[in-house]
Scaffold this active site. Structure first.
Site, PDB file in Angstrom:
ATOM      1  CG  ASP A   4      -0.230  -0.066   2.533  1.00  0.00           C
ATOM      2  OD1 ASP A   4       1.015  -0.196   2.545  1.00  0.00           O
ATOM      3  OD2 ASP A   4      -0.903   0.003   3.577  1.00  0.00           O
ATOM      4  CE  LYS A  38       6.991   7.110  16.169  1.00  0.00           C
ATOM      5  NZ  LYS A  38       5.718   7.378  15.511  1.00  0.00           N
ATOM      6  CG  ASP A  98       0.793   4.565   3.953  1.00  0.00           C
ATOM      7  OD1 ASP A  98      -0.130   3.910   3.448  1.00  0.00           O
ATOM      8  OD2 ASP A  98       1.169   4.417   5.124  1.00  0.00           O
TER       9      ASP A  98
END
Length: 242
Positions: free
Chosen positions: A112, A163, A222
């Site tokens: 995808d 992160k 995406d």
């Protein structure tokens, strides 16, 4: 010297729950983009990049995908399939397909997403580093849906998915582009069970010091969320025009 013959293993068995509001009647990889299934665009792109063999990892909607793709002759690509009896997550699905992986080194990507880069250059980079895994990374502006990476001066990845790392001077992070070059012996070492690629396998390989980053500024999309799916309708035909 890079072998022009290339295998791409594509994960295309997801439920596509985030896209269900706008695409509910077909698997996510068959979502229509400008009148053609996304997988049609993706296989066209892979063919142009020298991929001559594709292994599709399937579960949800497998019958519809196999009916559309067939043996791959439409794209001049040999296509085979690996089916899951139960959800195995990305790494588990890859391990389940081990006996069908026909090359010692192969590309691995999602069904995808589309990242436009030079496959020959990425493969040459991977081989020159004697890497077990090479991740295509790209500069990106936020970390809400992506895994950032940190690299050293040799492009070896030192952290993955952490992160709270600061961005570079330009306010961008290097993030996972969802396209990999993988050595088959990595898959051979995985247990046959439900297993996360990003949360378990990649961090373990990073800890071993065998993962490198190939930096790309190529077009990326995406289609897994509605906003990007609608954007893809105009952008993908432009990027992949004849």
């Amino acid at each position: 010297m890079v072998n022009n013959s290339k295998l791409a293993v594509i994960l295309a068995g997801g439920l596509g729950t985030r896209l269900r509001k706008v695409v509910s009647d077909v698997p996510k990889s068959l979502a229509p983009i400008a009148g053609r299934p996304f997988l049609d665009w993706l296989l066209t792109a892979l063919c142009r990049k020298g991929v001559d063999e594709v292994l599709l990892l399937l579960r949800y909607g497998a019958e519809k995908i196999m009916a559309f793709v067939g043996n791959g002759s439409k794209w001049g690509i040999k296509v085979t399939y690996s089916l899951e009896d139960e959800p195995l997550d990305k790494a588990g699905a890859l391990r389940n397909a081990l006996s069908l992986i026909s090359r010692p080194t192969f590309f691995f990507l999602n069904g995808d997403t589309l990242l436009d880069l030079n496959f020959d250059e990425m493969l040459s980079f991977h081989l020159s580093k004697k890497a077990k895994l090479t991740i295509a990374v790209r500069p990106w502006k936020d970390l809400s849906r992506v895994d950032p990476v940190k690299i050293d001066d040799e492009f070896k990845i030192t952290t993955f998915g952490v992160k709270d790392v600061p961005s570079e001077d330009d306010g961008l992070w290097l993030v996972n582009g969802g396209l990999y070059v993988v050595e088959k012996d990595v898959v051979e070492g995985l247990p046959l069970k439900r297993l996360s690629w990003e949360a378990t396998v990649i961090p373990d390989l990073v800890e071993r010091g065998v993962v490198y980053a190939y930096v790309s500024n190529g077009y990326f999309i995406d289609i897994g969320v509605p906003d990007d799916y609608f954007r893809a309708q105009r952008e993908i035909p432009e990027i992949l025009r004849p």
